[in-house]
Design a protein around this motif. Structure first.
Motif, PDB file in Angstrom:
ATOM      1  N   GLN A   1       2.833   0.083 -10.689  1.00  0.00           N
ATOM      2  CA  GLN A   1       1.681   0.912 -10.321  1.00  0.00           C
ATOM      3  C   GLN A   1       0.376   0.210 -10.664  1.00  0.00           C
ATOM      4  O   GLN A   1      -0.582   0.249  -9.890  1.00  0.00           O
TER       5      GLN A   1
ATOM      6  N   ASN B   1      -4.821  -3.324  -5.337  1.00  0.00           N
ATOM      7  CA  ASN B   1      -5.015  -3.248  -3.887  1.00  0.00           C
ATOM      8  C   ASN B   1      -6.178  -2.300  -3.604  1.00  0.00           C
ATOM      9  O   ASN B   1      -6.110  -1.120  -3.937  1.00  0.00           O
TER      10      ASN B   1
ATOM     11  N   SER C   1      -4.408   6.987  -1.090  1.00  0.00           N
ATOM     12  CA  SER C   1      -3.981   8.089  -1.955  1.00  0.00           C
ATOM     13  C   SER C   1      -4.891   9.299  -1.776  1.00  0.00           C
ATOM     14  O   SER C   1      -4.423  10.449  -1.809  1.00  0.00           O
TER      15      SER C   1
ATOM     16  N   THR D   1       0.861  -1.182   0.000  1.00  0.00           N
ATOM     17  CA  THR D   1       0.000   0.000   0.000  1.00  0.00           C
ATOM     18  C   THR D   1       0.895   1.230   0.000  1.00  0.00           C
ATOM     19  O   THR D   1       1.864   1.284   0.767  1.00  0.00           O
ATOM     20  N   PRO D   2       0.639   2.232  -0.846  1.00  0.00           N
ATOM     21  CA  PRO D   2       1.520   3.416  -0.914  1.00  0.00           C
ATOM     22  C   PRO D   2       1.391   4.304   0.317  1.00  0.00           C
ATOM     23  O   PRO D   2       0.699   5.317   0.310  1.00  0.00           O
TER      24      PRO D   2
ATOM     25  N   THR E   1      -5.392   1.145  -2.015  1.00  0.00           N
ATOM     26  CA  THR E   1      -4.555   2.138  -2.695  1.00  0.00           C
ATOM     27  C   THR E   1      -5.294   3.441  -2.985  1.00  0.00           C
ATOM     28  O   THR E   1      -4.795   4.518  -2.635  1.00  0.00           O
TER      29      THR E   1
ATOM     30  N   LEU F   1      -0.306  -2.402  -8.025  1.00  0.00           N
ATOM     31  CA  LEU F   1      -0.716  -1.827  -6.746  1.00  0.00           C
ATOM     32  C   LEU F   1      -2.126  -1.254  -6.808  1.00  0.00           C
ATOM     33  O   LEU F   1      -2.802  -1.148  -5.782  1.00  0.00           O
ATOM     34  N   GLN F   2      -2.580  -0.890  -8.003  1.00  0.00           N
ATOM     35  CA  GLN F   2      -3.947  -0.388  -8.132  1.00  0.00           C
ATOM     36  C   GLN F   2      -4.964  -1.494  -7.879  1.00  0.00           C
ATOM     37  O   GLN F   2      -6.144  -1.211  -7.640  1.00  0.00           O
TER      38      GLN F   2
ATOM     39  N   ILE G   1       3.221   6.288  -4.981  1.00  0.00           N
ATOM     40  CA  ILE G   1       3.083   5.295  -6.044  1.00  0.00           C
ATOM     41  C   ILE G   1       3.667   5.795  -7.367  1.00  0.00           C
ATOM     42  O   ILE G   1       4.078   5.014  -8.211  1.00  0.00           O
TER      43      ILE G   1
END
Length: 265
Positions: A206, A212, A219, A192-193, A215, A209-210, A198
């Protein structure tokens, strides 16, 4: 189903309120600093991460180039993560921790998840109030975008409640669930950023991770507090759908196995 749950919670609102109050008092009884203690753990993490990473990450935060930017970014992510981890970790053991209560007292079992949510919300409110005070003092008040904080918190708590309910029921019958989730949570944190933006990652990373669901939520927190930006609401639709599904699945599991759980405990 939802109407009967609401009636149960309404009829036992005094029990819920009393339980939350006792938890809060027990946590800070005989404590010199009282309600200030919840900030020490996230504060220590912020200090460590800021000292180690701030000079590396600062230049990579888009649109911001000052010494405090990374601290605000990190703090926003850690506070949101603290809410997520507290609810899910407590939820997965809420039936086990209250086994004696469940066996001795007759009350709607759905009260336990609500107590967990209310306690976590109070702790989060204390921490976020102090963080907002810091933003005000340092001239980083996010402005009208702060109004978006309420729906973000509600959305995150819906997701946590649904996931926590599923984990809590499963953990009664399969104790490995709690151990496995604790391990998964460590990986989830770094996927998780929170510590890193990210945007510094390769595009293919990226994209991964999107996937997740946390995220876009995290953000949104970070953009709100750091840039004063409103969330991109379309990006939050997937986690809204997942949260609703998790809540429905959790309630179904709970209703199907409520009686069996007492015997298993």
């Amino acid at each position: 189903m939802l109407l009967s749950l609401y009636r149960s919670l309404h009829d036992y609102r005094g029990f819920i309120r009393g339980s939350v109050k006792r938890e809060f008092q027990a946590r800070y009884r005989n404590s010199l600093f009282g309600a200030l203690w919840p900030i020490f753990n996230p504060l220590s993490m912020i200090i460590v991460y800021t000292v180690i990473f701030s000079h590396i990450m600062r230049a990579r935060l888009p649109g911001v180039d000052d010494a405090m930017a990374y601290s605000v970014y990190l703090c926003a992510g850690l506070l949101a993560w603290g809410l997520f981890s507290e609810i899910t970790l407590r939820s997965q053991t809420m039936f086990l921790d209250n086994a004696n209560l469940l066996k001795k007292i007759s009350f709607p079992r759905i009260c336990l998840p609500v107590i967990v949510l209310c306690s976590a919300a109070i702790n989060f409110a204390i921490i976020i109030a102090l963080f907002l005070g810091f933003l005000l003092i340092t001239g980083r008040w996010p402005g009208l975008a702060l109004l978006a904080l309420i729906p973000l918190i509600v959305l995150q708590m819906m997701f946590c409640a649904g996931l926590g309910m599923v984990l809590g029921v499963m953990n009664v019958f399969f104790r490995d669930v709690g151990q496995l989730f604790g391990i998964c949570l460590q990986f989830w944190f770094w996927l998780t950023p929170i510590v890193y933006p990210i945007t510094i990652l390769p595009e293919w990373v990226q994209g991964l991770l999107q996937l997740n669901p946390l995220t876009p939520v995290f953000s949104s927190y970070q953009n709100l507090f750091l840039y004063g930006q409103w969330p991109v609401w379309d990006s939050l639709l997937p986690i809204l759908v997942i949260a609703v599904l998790l809540c429905l699945i959790g309630l179904r599991l709970f209703r199907q196995h409520a009686g069996e759980m007492v015997d298993e405990l």
